[in-house]
Design a protein around this motif. Sequence first.
Motif, short mmCIF file in Angstrom:
data_model
loop_
_atom_site.label_atom_id
_atom_site.label_comp_id
_atom_site.label_asym_id
_atom_site.label_seq_id
_atom_site.Cartn_x
_atom_site.Cartn_y
_atom_site.Cartn_z
N SER A 148 -20.71 -41.32 47.19
CA SER A 148 -19.72 -40.72 46.29
C SER A 148 -20.35 -40.41 44.94
N HIS A 149 -19.85 -39.35 44.32
CA HIS A 149 -20.29 -38.93 42.98
C HIS A 149 -19.29 -39.45 41.96
N HIS A 150 -19.79 -40.04 40.89
CA HIS A 150 -18.93 -40.49 39.80
C HIS A 150 -19.21 -39.64 38.57
N HIS B 33 -16.60 -37.63 31.55
CA HIS B 33 -16.48 -36.43 30.73
C HIS B 33 -16.81 -35.18 31.54
N GLU B 34 -16.34 -35.20 32.80
CA GLU B 34 -16.51 -34.09 33.74
C GLU B 34 -17.98 -33.79 34.03
N THR B 35 -18.82 -34.80 33.93
CA THR B 35 -20.26 -34.64 34.16
C THR B 35 -20.74 -35.74 35.11
N HIS B 36 -21.50 -35.36 36.13
CA HIS B 36 -22.03 -36.32 37.09
C HIS B 36 -22.96 -37.29 36.37
N PHE B 37 -22.71 -38.60 36.55
CA PHE B 37 -23.61 -39.57 35.94
C PHE B 37 -24.06 -40.65 36.92
N MET B 38 -23.43 -40.75 38.08
CA MET B 38 -23.78 -41.84 38.99
C MET B 38 -23.47 -41.45 40.43
N THR B 39 -24.40 -41.81 41.32
CA THR B 39 -24.18 -41.69 42.75
C THR B 39 -24.10 -43.10 43.33
N ALA C 229 -28.34 -42.41 54.13
CA ALA C 229 -27.03 -43.03 53.92
C ALA C 229 -26.09 -42.72 55.09
N GLU C 230 -26.07 -41.47 55.51
CA GLU C 230 -25.20 -41.08 56.62
C GLU C 230 -25.62 -41.79 57.91
N ALA C 231 -26.91 -41.87 58.15
CA ALA C 231 -27.41 -42.51 59.36
C ALA C 231 -27.05 -44.00 59.41
N VAL D 29 -24.85 -49.81 46.24
CA VAL D 29 -26.08 -49.47 45.52
C VAL D 29 -25.82 -48.19 44.76
N SER D 30 -26.21 -48.16 43.48
CA SER D 30 -25.92 -47.00 42.64
C SER D 30 -27.17 -46.57 41.89
#
Length: 251
Positions: A134-136, A139-145, A126-128, A185-186
């Motif tokens: 980004s992290h989404h 309820h204060e829990t990671h569920f999606m990048t 992704a960086e390249a 893209v997620s």
Amino acid sequence: MIVAFTDLDDTLFQTLRKLPPGMPGLIPATLGRDGQPHSFCTPAQSALLAHFADSGVTVIPVTGRDPAAMARVALPFTSWRVLDHGLTILRPDGQMDTDWRGQVLTQLEPLQGALRDCTQAIAGLAEALGCRLSHHTAHETHFMTVLKHPDADAGSLERVQLALEHHLDSRGYADLQIIANANNVSVLPRYPGKAEAVRHLRQQHFSHATLTLALGDSLSDLAFMNACDLAVTPPGGQVLRTVTAAKLPQR
């Protein structure tokens, strides 16, 4: 009673970039973070919403927007709201459905390792390619990048999507899915999602409805659209583009 469960972006409104230049009769539907109009309803979309209001149809947004992004929607939704791709349900008074929150957290916890692994695996590519990662959270829990290219470069997004798909397949992460559109893209859980949230509302609060409608434009909407009685989709959306391109026998 008729209930319409509807996606928002590119179904009920869209940005000016996706509309014909100089189109008349546009009505602001959302505000950007700067407080200026960002997305707009066409006359047809406004007419549909007015028809729903005049006919007493209960309209329930089913969207990937989080609570902050939903607060920037200017349309007058007064019933339940499904946010965060189905992981958050707000009651008509704006308070969270805590029963649904508990169910979601129970299902999210076992997926944290897989989500973290996918995020780490794609970060270098992704960086390249110049994509923003980004992290989404819900309820204060990671569920999606989410990976987004600043110029919506289709080639870069395709490379990211293919790499993620390969990683999911190689690790056997059947409980995760990838959704993609022209902008990003997620990777996120397959369950729970919009469909499960809609079924929850139908069973718990709208079991007496005589008709449920589903409105959506993207492939990621299909699951919740199939959870309703009838489905409506706009021309030019991802759903109709895919169906139109399909070479299936007519039988």
